[in-house]
Design a protein around this motif. Structure first.
Motif, PDB file in Angstrom:
ATOM      1  N   ALA A  44       0.698  -0.970  -0.087  1.00 55.25           N
ATOM      2  CA  ALA A  44       0.146  -0.080   0.086  1.00 55.25           C
ATOM      3  C   ALA A  44       0.821   1.405  -0.005  1.00 55.25           C
ATOM      4  O   ALA A  44       0.468   2.336  -0.611  1.00 55.25           O
ATOM      5  CB  ALA A  44      -0.902   0.022   1.208  1.00 55.25           C
ATOM      6  N   LEU A  45       1.744   1.163   0.755  1.00 55.22           N
ATOM      7  CA  LEU A  45       2.812   2.293   0.819  1.00 55.22           C
ATOM      8  C   LEU A  45       3.491   2.663  -0.743  1.00 55.22           C
ATOM      9  O   LEU A  45       3.625   3.639  -1.108  1.00 55.22           O
ATOM     10  CB  LEU A  45       3.955   2.227   1.897  1.00 55.22           C
ATOM     11  CG  LEU A  45       3.349   2.166   3.438  1.00 55.22           C
ATOM     12  CD1 LEU A  45       4.558   1.895   4.093  1.00 55.22           C
ATOM     13  CD2 LEU A  45       3.050   3.764   3.741  1.00 55.22           C
ATOM     14  N   VAL A  46       3.950   1.460  -1.339  1.00 56.82           N
ATOM     15  CA  VAL A  46       4.599   1.536  -2.372  1.00 56.82           C
ATOM     16  C   VAL A  46       3.547   2.192  -3.602  1.00 56.82           C
ATOM     17  O   VAL A  46       3.867   2.968  -4.315  1.00 56.82           O
ATOM     18  CB  VAL A  46       5.258   0.348  -2.857  1.00 56.82           C
ATOM     19  CG1 VAL A  46       5.788   0.229  -4.238  1.00 56.82           C
ATOM     20  CG2 VAL A  46       6.319  -0.082  -1.925  1.00 56.82           C
ATOM     21  N   ALA A  47       2.335   1.547  -3.192  1.00 58.58           N
ATOM     22  CA  ALA A  47       1.194   2.277  -4.297  1.00 58.58           C
ATOM     23  C   ALA A  47       1.149   3.706  -4.192  1.00 58.58           C
ATOM     24  O   ALA A  47       0.659   4.269  -5.111  1.00 58.58           O
ATOM     25  CB  ALA A  47       0.138   1.549  -4.182  1.00 58.58           C
ATOM     26  N   LYS A  48       1.541   4.137  -3.079  1.00 60.29           N
ATOM     27  CA  LYS A  48       1.113   5.568  -2.745  1.00 60.29           C
ATOM     28  C   LYS A  48       2.492   6.489  -3.059  1.00 60.29           C
ATOM     29  O   LYS A  48       2.478   7.308  -2.555  1.00 60.29           O
ATOM     30  CB  LYS A  48       0.568   5.838  -1.216  1.00 60.29           C
ATOM     31  CG  LYS A  48      -0.579   5.210  -1.070  1.00 60.29           C
ATOM     32  CD  LYS A  48      -1.707   6.043  -1.690  1.00 60.29           C
ATOM     33  CE  LYS A  48      -3.046   5.652  -1.457  1.00 60.29           C
ATOM     34  NZ  LYS A  48      -4.258   6.071  -2.377  1.00 60.29           N
ATOM     35  N   ASN A  49       3.545   5.781  -3.960  1.00 60.16           N
ATOM     36  CA  ASN A  49       4.367   6.480  -4.150  1.00 60.16           C
ATOM     37  C   ASN A  49       5.599   6.558  -2.839  1.00 60.16           C
ATOM     38  O   ASN A  49       6.638   7.450  -3.147  1.00 60.16           O
ATOM     39  CB  ASN A  49       4.369   7.978  -4.821  1.00 60.16           C
ATOM     40  CG  ASN A  49       5.514   8.342  -5.907  1.00 60.16           C
ATOM     41  OD1 ASN A  49       6.064   7.404  -6.346  1.00 60.16           O
ATOM     42  ND2 ASN A  49       5.633   9.509  -5.929  1.00 60.16           N
ATOM     43  N   VAL A  50       5.504   5.826  -2.045  1.00 60.25           N
ATOM     44  CA  VAL A  50       6.598   5.834  -1.136  1.00 60.25           C
ATOM     45  C   VAL A  50       7.607   4.867  -1.555  1.00 60.25           C
ATOM     46  O   VAL A  50       7.360   3.865  -2.175  1.00 60.25           O
ATOM     47  CB  VAL A  50       5.972   5.188   0.318  1.00 60.25           C
ATOM     48  CG1 VAL A  50       7.196   4.991   1.381  1.00 60.25           C
ATOM     49  CG2 VAL A  50       4.999   6.149   0.926  1.00 60.25           C
ATOM     50  N   THR A  51       8.938   5.204  -1.544  1.00 60.79           N
ATOM     51  CA  THR A  51      10.032   4.457  -2.098  1.00 60.79           C
ATOM     52  C   THR A  51      10.090   3.267  -1.497  1.00 60.79           C
ATOM     53  O   THR A  51       9.995   3.185  -0.340  1.00 60.79           O
ATOM     54  CB  THR A  51      11.289   5.363  -2.341  1.00 60.79           C
ATOM     55  OG1 THR A  51      12.379   4.213  -2.740  1.00 60.79           O
ATOM     56  CG2 THR A  51      11.714   5.455  -0.601  1.00 60.79           C
ATOM     57  N   ALA A  52      10.365   1.909  -2.336  1.00 60.53           N
ATOM     58  CA  ALA A  52      10.262   0.492  -1.759  1.00 60.53           C
ATOM     59  C   ALA A  52      11.224   0.625  -0.560  1.00 60.53           C
ATOM     60  O   ALA A  52      10.965  -0.151   0.655  1.00 60.53           O
ATOM     61  CB  ALA A  52      10.476  -0.315  -2.873  1.00 60.53           C
ATOM     62  N   ALA A  53      12.332   1.108  -0.584  1.00 60.75           N
ATOM     63  CA  ALA A  53      13.340   0.920   0.597  1.00 60.75           C
ATOM     64  C   ALA A  53      12.951   1.466   1.672  1.00 60.75           C
ATOM     65  O   ALA A  53      13.001   0.739   2.895  1.00 60.75           O
ATOM     66  CB  ALA A  53      14.745   1.572   0.230  1.00 60.75           C
ATOM     67  N   ILE A  54      12.066   2.579   1.708  1.00 62.16           N
ATOM     68  CA  ILE A  54      11.598   3.263   2.929  1.00 62.16           C
ATOM     69  C   ILE A  54      10.514   2.702   3.508  1.00 62.16           C
ATOM     70  O   ILE A  54      10.189   2.328   4.657  1.00 62.16           O
ATOM     71  CB  ILE A  54      11.250   4.769   2.546  1.00 62.16           C
ATOM     72  CG1 ILE A  54      12.528   5.338   2.290  1.00 62.16           C
ATOM     73  CG2 ILE A  54      10.584   5.514   3.902  1.00 62.16           C
ATOM     74  CD1 ILE A  54      13.588   5.830   3.391  1.00 62.16           C
ATOM     75  N   ALA A  55       9.602   2.055   2.494  1.00 57.91           N
ATOM     76  CA  ALA A  55       8.553   1.250   2.762  1.00 57.91           C
ATOM     77  C   ALA A  55       8.906  -0.134   3.813  1.00 57.91           C
ATOM     78  O   ALA A  55       8.558  -0.656   4.591  1.00 57.91           O
ATOM     79  CB  ALA A  55       7.661   0.694   1.969  1.00 57.91           C
ATOM     80  N   GLU A  56      10.125  -0.613   3.335  1.00 57.30           N
ATOM     81  CA  GLU A  56      10.744  -1.622   3.618  1.00 57.30           C
ATOM     82  C   GLU A  56      10.948  -1.488   5.018  1.00 57.30           C
ATOM     83  O   GLU A  56      10.854  -2.318   6.280  1.00 57.30           O
ATOM     84  CB  GLU A  56      11.904  -2.397   2.872  1.00 57.30           C
ATOM     85  CG  GLU A  56      12.539  -3.684   3.310  1.00 57.30           C
ATOM     86  CD  GLU A  56      11.452  -4.982   3.038  1.00 57.30           C
ATOM     87  OE1 GLU A  56      11.336  -5.888   3.714  1.00 57.30           O
ATOM     88  OE2 GLU A  56      10.802  -4.799   1.747  1.00 57.30           O
ATOM     89  N   ARG A  57      11.979  -0.466   5.138  1.00 58.38           N
ATOM     90  CA  ARG A  57      12.403  -0.398   6.471  1.00 58.38           C
ATOM     91  C   ARG A  57      11.180   0.314   7.659  1.00 58.38           C
ATOM     92  O   ARG A  57      11.363  -0.105   8.611  1.00 58.38           O
ATOM     93  CB  ARG A  57      13.391   1.165   6.438  1.00 58.38           C
ATOM     94  CG  ARG A  57      14.576   0.859   5.878  1.00 58.38           C
ATOM     95  CD  ARG A  57      15.468   2.011   5.614  1.00 58.38           C
ATOM     96  NE  ARG A  57      15.642   2.715   6.611  1.00 58.38           N
ATOM     97  CZ  ARG A  57      16.294   3.851   6.870  1.00 58.38           C
ATOM     98  NH1 ARG A  57      16.590   4.580   5.778  1.00 58.38           N
ATOM     99  NH2 ARG A  57      16.533   4.351   7.970  1.00 58.38           N
ATOM    100  N   LEU A  58      10.455   0.962   7.256  1.00 63.03           N
ATOM    101  CA  LEU A  58       9.073   1.364   8.146  1.00 63.03           C
ATOM    102  C   LEU A  58       8.519   0.074   8.496  1.00 63.03           C
ATOM    103  O   LEU A  58       8.172  -0.098   9.619  1.00 63.03           O
ATOM    104  CB  LEU A  58       8.109   2.223   7.359  1.00 63.03           C
ATOM    105  CG  LEU A  58       6.865   2.550   8.130  1.00 63.03           C
ATOM    106  CD1 LEU A  58       7.239   3.625   9.244  1.00 63.03           C
ATOM    107  CD2 LEU A  58       5.857   3.549   7.152  1.00 63.03           C
TER     108      LEU A  58
END
Length: 271
Positions: A44-58
Motif C-alpha cells: 500500500a505504501l509503494v502504491a502511494k509512491n513511497v520508495t520501496a526501501a523506505i517502505a521496507e524499513r518502515l
C-alpha cells in the motif's frame, strides 16, 4: 481468518490499521503472524509512491515493535499499530545532526573557526540560486553578514543571476566569471570572507544530473577541497521517488570522493 481477508483495499479512513484486523485476540504476535499484514502495508505504501526501501524499513520497524505483543481487541490493535507507526516514522525522519543552522554558525564564530560555509547543489532548474538567495535573506534577518560565491561557472547567465540577487539583498558577491575551476573559485571566496570577517559563505554550483560522472566528480572536488560546514541538496518536490535517487547518488558521489581523498565527511540535506 488471515490478516488480509476482507482488507485488501482499505478505505482512506481505515488506514493501515485495517490490515491488522485479523490479529485481534491473538495471544502473542509472532513474526510469522505479522508477515501477511506487513506485506500488505508495504504494498500500500509503494502504491502511494513511497520508495520501496523506505517502505521496507518502515514495515521492519513496525514489525519489530509489534513482535511479542498481545492484541486483546480491535481498540488495542489500533492504538498499538498507530503507536508503532509513529515511533517508526520518528526514527526514520529524525536528523542525524543538528538542524539549527543559526546555533551552528554562532558556535563556529565563538570558536574563531572562520566563515560558516554552505554549498547548494542539485539537478538543473530546481531553484538552487533562488533557495540560496532566500537563505541569505534569512541569515541577514538574524544579523549575520553573508557573501555569495558564484561557482556556477558553466551556465550562461548564472553569474548575472546571482549578481542580481546580491544587489537586491545588499550583500557582497564573489565571482571570477565563466570557465573557471569551481573548487578554486569557492576557495578564493572563503579566503575573502575570512579576510573581511564575513559570517557565512553561500556557494552556488552548476546544476547536474546525478548520472553525469564527470560533473559529479567536479562537485565532489569542490566539497573535498573546501570542507564546507553543510551541503544542501535542493530538489523538486514533484519528482517523487526520482528525488530519492538523485539525493542518494549525489551523497554517494561526495562520500566516495572524500573517502578516496581523505577529506572530511560532509552532510547532505534535502531541502
Amino acid at each position: 481468518m488471515t490478516a488480509t481477508d476482507g482488507a485488501a483495499a482499505p478505505s482512506a479512513a481505515a488506514g493501515v490499521v485495517t490490515f491488522f484486523r485479523g490479529l485481534a485476540g491473538v495471544q502473542q504476535l509472532s513474526a510469522a503472524e505479522l508477515a501477511p499484514a506487513l506485506a500488505s502495508v508495504r504494498d500500500a505504501l509503494v502504491a502511494k509512491n513511497v520508495t520501496a526501501a523506505i517502505a521496507e524499513r518502515l514495515c521492519d520497524s513496525v514489525g519489530a515493535s509489534l513482535d511479542g505483543v498481545r492484541m486483546a481487541s480491535m481498540t488495542t490493535i489500533a492504538a498499538t499499530v498507530r503507536g508503532a507507526l509513529r515511533d517508526a516514522l520518528t526514527r526514520l525522519l529524525t536528523p542525524r545532526q543538528s538542524t539549527d543552522i543559526l546555533a551552528d554558525i554562532a558556535a563556529k564564530r565563538a570558536a574563531g573557526g572562520g566563515p560558516f560555509v554552505i554549498v547548494f547543489c542539485g539537478v538543473n532548474g530546481v531553484g538552487k540560486s533562488t533557495s540560496l538567495a532566500k537563505t541569505a535573506y534569512y541569515l541577514q534577518r538574524h544579523g549575520l553578514s553573508v557573501l555569495l560565491a558564484a561557482c556556477d561557472t558553466f551556465r550562461a547567465g548564472a553569474v548575472e543571476q546571482l549578481r542580481t540577487h546580491a544587489r537586491c539583498l545588499g550583500v557582497d558577491l564573489y565571482d571570477r566569471g565563466y570557465g573557471r575551476d569551481a573548487a578554486g573559485v569557492a576557495a578564493d571566496a572563503i579566503r575573502r570572507a575570512r579576510d573581511t570577517h564575513t559570517d557565512v559563505v553561500l556557494v552556488d554550483t552548476a546544476g547536474r544530473m546525478q548520472d553525469n560522472g564527470p560533473l559529479m566528480a567536479a562537485l565532489a572536488k569542490l566539497v573535498a577541497t573546501n570542507h564546507p560546514d553543510r551541503v544542501f541538496f535542493v530538489g523538486e518536490a514533484l519528482v517523487g521517488n526520482d528525488g530519492v535517487d538523485q539525493l542518494t547518488k549525489f551523497n554517494a558521489a561526495l562520500a566516495d570522493h572524500q573517502a578516496g581523498s581523505g577529506g572530511c565527511a560532509s552532510s547532505t540535506a534535502l531541502c
